[in-house]
Design an enzyme around this catalytic site. Structure first.
Site, mmCIF file in Angstrom:
data_model
loop_
_atom_site.group_PDB
_atom_site.id
_atom_site.type_symbol
_atom_site.label_atom_id
_atom_site.label_comp_id
_atom_site.label_asym_id
_atom_site.label_seq_id
_atom_site.Cartn_x
_atom_site.Cartn_y
_atom_site.Cartn_z
ATOM 1 N N PHE A 11 -11.317 0.236 -3.791
ATOM 2 C CA PHE A 11 -12.074 -1.011 -3.918
ATOM 3 C C PHE A 11 -11.519 -1.827 -5.081
ATOM 4 C CE2 PHE A 11 -16.414 -3.195 -4.176
ATOM 5 C CZ PHE A 11 -16.228 -3.866 -2.987
ATOM 6 N N THR A 95 -5.713 1.908 -1.206
ATOM 7 C CA THR A 95 -5.408 2.341 -2.569
ATOM 8 C C THR A 95 -3.946 2.003 -2.906
ATOM 9 O OG1 THR A 95 -4.618 4.526 -1.891
ATOM 10 C CG2 THR A 95 -6.980 4.315 -2.326
ATOM 11 N N GLY A 153 2.689 -9.126 3.266
ATOM 12 C CA GLY A 153 1.353 -9.682 3.007
ATOM 13 C C GLY A 153 0.749 -10.334 4.230
ATOM 14 N N LYS A 224 9.499 -1.436 1.980
ATOM 15 C CA LYS A 224 9.286 -2.330 3.127
ATOM 16 C C LYS A 224 10.447 -2.229 4.113
ATOM 17 C CE LYS A 224 6.429 -5.382 0.376
ATOM 18 N NZ LYS A 224 6.424 -6.456 -0.608
#
Lengths: 333, 176
Positions: A11, A95, A153, A224
């Site tokens: 969170f 996370t 993103g 990535k």
């Protein structure tokens, strides 16, 4: 109305961004026939759990002050225990990942799949380091493992490939895949700043982490590249296969010399070369994007070249990709 | 088999070119037109109709210079005619490509003459632009080199190797 139960693990900035969008777009999602219900929010030191749905407004407010442990539904239960006990449809694993083993995300994803829950994650290391194992596990259980938010993103690279480029054989994928390094290199060429000064500016603006090594040294881009290679080119690439050269040694003189000859220097992740390195690109090239933008070039046999440009980071922008995965999975439940 | 023969004056380069043509009327004429247009003197045309979709055609012609050959290639490409092999005076012909790259480090002190000589073994360094802020600091050098189009990967490997040896950073162009 389809009711989908979610567990949010992590969170932090991204997790809170996802919940803000959920609260802001509740009606919008209802109009789509979706009722997304968060039954657990997990943090490092404990969790907020409620089978009837977590009070998200209160959780956001408290988490913003670093006081999530004051939430009325808070307990000290660890995330792994919560995943073992709670029944949900989709686990959002948000996370930050450790580059050596991919923990704690690796454990979270594996346990969620073993328990029969679909997984959506923005966490790169577990996917890059354990790609085959996690996919095989999801396949055996007939579950979905999605990670659009882990690459680029807000840019829909993986879902574009999955849904719109089915007929295509992908020949190459390469581009600017890290917003921090792109910001730094853009400031060097546009404002004449040294790498150190541009990096300090990026830290002040929150674009770069206090320790920006993963970005500057090319590690983030390499993760990535591994994910893109395995998922779009069906390669069997390990993180150690990628040749990595970051931008730490790029001097202002080199940037200015490139500019004089009609080039800019960008950190490029190149999937077919399995390489991350600073490259010269012509100033009028579509990958010459400014600020912290990302840009990806996909070369395929039928569609030809496609160029995608967008925000590679930011809680709100990344949430767009996370919801793209959630909504897609929900459609099949 | 078609056969042409004519006397050629002042044409120095003999070219053998293999192309692939669709087996439709007029395609051979379309492929020969750019050669005549750019001053080529066609000596022979040999075509082989096999089972493949494209008919292989070997054209032998003479031209004045490399520039004419480049113009012929450009015209054929515009007509979407596939050229598989080109020999000039019996030697395989490659198109030259200019590559640009930057070297960062002690480029001068690590024997720039030797660096250029080694790159020249696989191409020809045509431009060197040096920025040296201070003799004790790292310099940045942009080089341009003409390399055979078919040897681009080899050129990059050679430069990578010498950069590793001399502790230089190699920033190569995206097209390479």
């Amino acid at each position: 109305m389809k009711k989908i139960k979610l567990v949010v693990v992590g969170f932090g900035v991204i997790g809170r961004g996802v919940i803000e969008i959920l609260l802001g777009k509740k009606e919008f999602l209802r109009d789509m026939g979706l009722d997304l219900d968060v039954v657990a929010l997990c943090e490092i030191d404990g969790s907020v759990v409620s089978g009837d749905g977590v009070d998200l407004g209160n959780a956001l407010e408290l988490a913003g002050k670093g006081e999530l442990n004051k939430h009325k539904q808070w307990s000290n239960r660890k995330s792994m225990d919560v995943l073992e006990e709670v029944e949900a449809d989709i686990v959002l694993e948000l996370t930050p990942g450790d580059i050596k083993k991919g923990e704690p995300g690796y454990g979270h994803i594996k346990n969620s799949l073993k328990k029969g829950m679909h997984v959506v994650t923005s966490n790169k290391p577990p996917i890059a380091l354990h790609y085959r194992e996690l996919h095989e596990l999801a396949g055996k259980k007939n579950l979905e493992l999605r990670y659009e938010a882990a690459v680029g993103g807000a840019i829909p690279i993986l879902n574009l490939h999955r849904k719109c480029l089915q007929i295509n054989e992908i020949k190459s994928v390469y581009g600017v895949l890290n917003g921090t390094t792109n910001y730094v290199l853009s400031k060097m060429v546009e404002d004449g700043l040294s790498l150190e000064n541009a990096l300090n500016e990026a830290k002040e603006l929150g674009i770069a982490e206090q320790d920006p090594s993963y970005d500057i040294d090319g590690v983030d881009t390499a993760l990535k590249v591994v994910i893109l290679a395995n998922s779009m080119l069906d390669m069997n690439v390990d993180f150690r296969d990628i040749r990595i050269q970051g931008i730490r040694d790029i001097t202002l003189e080199a940037v200015e010399l490139a500019k004089k000859h009609g080039y800019v220097i960008k950190l490029i992740g190149d999937v077919s070369r399995m390489e991350v390195s600073p490259r010269l690109i012509p100033v009028d090239h579509p990958l010459n994007v400014s600020d912290s933008l990302n840009a990806v070039m996909i070369d395929s046999d039928v569609a030809g070249e496609l160029i995608l440009v967008g925000h590679g980071a930011g809680a709100r922008e990344t949430s767009s990709s996370i919801y793209s995965d959630i909504i897609d999975i929900a459609a099949g439940i | 088999m078609l056969f042409f023969n004519s006397h050629s004056l002042f044409l120095d380069m003999k070219v053998e070119m293999e192309i692939g043509l669709k087996d439709v009327p007029g395609s051979l004429l379309r492929s020969l037109e750019p050669i005549s247009k750019h001053g080529g003197n066609i000596l022979s045309v040999l075509h082989h109709r096999g089972e493949a979709e494209l008919v292989k055609v070997k054209i032998v012609f003479e031209i004045k210079d490399q520039k004419s050959l480049e113009l012929i290639q450009k015209s054929l490409r515009e007509k979407r005619i596939n050229m598989s092999e080109i020999f000039v005076e019996g030697r395989r012909y490659y198109e030259k490509k200019t590559i640009s790259f930057i070297l960062i480090g002690h480029v001068i002190d690590s024997d720039i003459r030797d660096t250029i000589d080694r790159i020249n073994r696989i191409g020809c360094v045509s431009d060197v632009d040096v920025v040296m802020p201070d003799p004790r600091e790292k310099s940045s050098v942009l080089m341009k080199a003409d390399v055979d189009n078919g040897s681009l990967d080899k050129a990059v490997t050679v430069i990578e190797k010498l950069c590793k040896e001399k502790n230089l950073v190699f920033v190569h162009s995206l097209e390479q």
